[in-house]
Write a protein that holds these residues in place. Structure first.
Motif, PDB file in Angstrom:
ATOM      1  N   GLN A   1       2.349   7.157  -0.908  1.00 41.14           N
ATOM      2  CA  GLN A   1       3.300   7.784  -1.798  1.00 41.14           C
ATOM      3  C   GLN A   1       3.530   9.370  -0.988  1.00 41.14           C
TER       4      GLN A   1
ATOM      5  N   TYR B   1       0.955  -1.345   0.093  1.00 37.70           N
ATOM      6  CA  TYR B   1       0.100   0.110   0.038  1.00 37.70           C
ATOM      7  C   TYR B   1       0.895   1.374  -0.056  1.00 37.70           C
ATOM      8  N   ARG B   2       2.217   1.354  -0.053  1.00 40.95           N
ATOM      9  CA  ARG B   2       2.959   2.282  -0.310  1.00 40.95           C
ATOM     10  C   ARG B   2       3.074   2.966  -1.502  1.00 40.95           C
ATOM     11  N   THR B   3       2.508   2.224  -2.292  1.00 45.08           N
ATOM     12  CA  THR B   3       2.505   2.715  -3.680  1.00 45.08           C
ATOM     13  C   THR B   3       0.971   3.461  -4.032  1.00 45.08           C
ATOM     14  N   THR B   4       0.137   3.438  -3.038  1.00 45.82           N
ATOM     15  CA  THR B   4      -1.031   4.121  -3.138  1.00 45.82           C
ATOM     16  C   THR B   4      -0.814   5.900  -3.191  1.00 45.82           C
TER      17      THR B   4
ATOM     18  N   GLN C   1       5.623   8.929   2.124  1.00 47.33           N
ATOM     19  CA  GLN C   1       7.096   9.006   1.933  1.00 47.33           C
ATOM     20  C   GLN C   1       7.618  10.012   1.449  1.00 47.33           C
TER      21      GLN C   1
END
Length: 112
Positions: free
Chosen positions: A13, A6-9, A16
């Motif tokens: 992002q 879910y870090r690419t949602t 991050q």
């Protein structure tokens, strides 16, 4: 154990990027930033598993490929129809990534 998928949602992002800015301004250490990201992974997985109650069905014209590796299923579908109650939508292609969370919880409990 939580997967960082879910870090690419958009939310992941944005988190991050904010952490990167704080590290560049030396207001945050890389170790603390990694700890925050790990907490995000756990929180998003727990939140989605306990709070989302919507059920959805789908049917595909064709299953292009499927793969199973490290308790993670990946399906590539073509001509997919999604249904939720009376609503229906169609898409040309879908990639589904499914992780067996039950085995992960048992494994994480055994590790601690």
């Amino acid at each position: 154990m939580s997967f960082p998928m879910y870090r690419t949602t958009t939310l992941g992002q944005t988190l991050q990027e904010a952490l990167d800015e704080l590290m560049q301004m030396q207001m945050l250490t890389p170790t603390l930033a990694l700890s925050i990201l790990n907490h995000f992974d756990k929180a998003i997985n727990q939140g989605l598993s306990s709070r989302v109650k919507t059920k959805l069905t789908f049917r595909a014209e064709k299953l292009n490929t499927y793969r199973f590796c490290d308790n993670v299923w990946t399906f590539m579908l073509r001509g997919v129809e999604f249904r939720e109650h009376a609503e229906m939508s169609q898409v040309d292609r879908v990639k589904i990534v499914a992780i067996d969370g039950k085995n992960l919880v048992a494994k994480a409990d055994a590790d601690t």
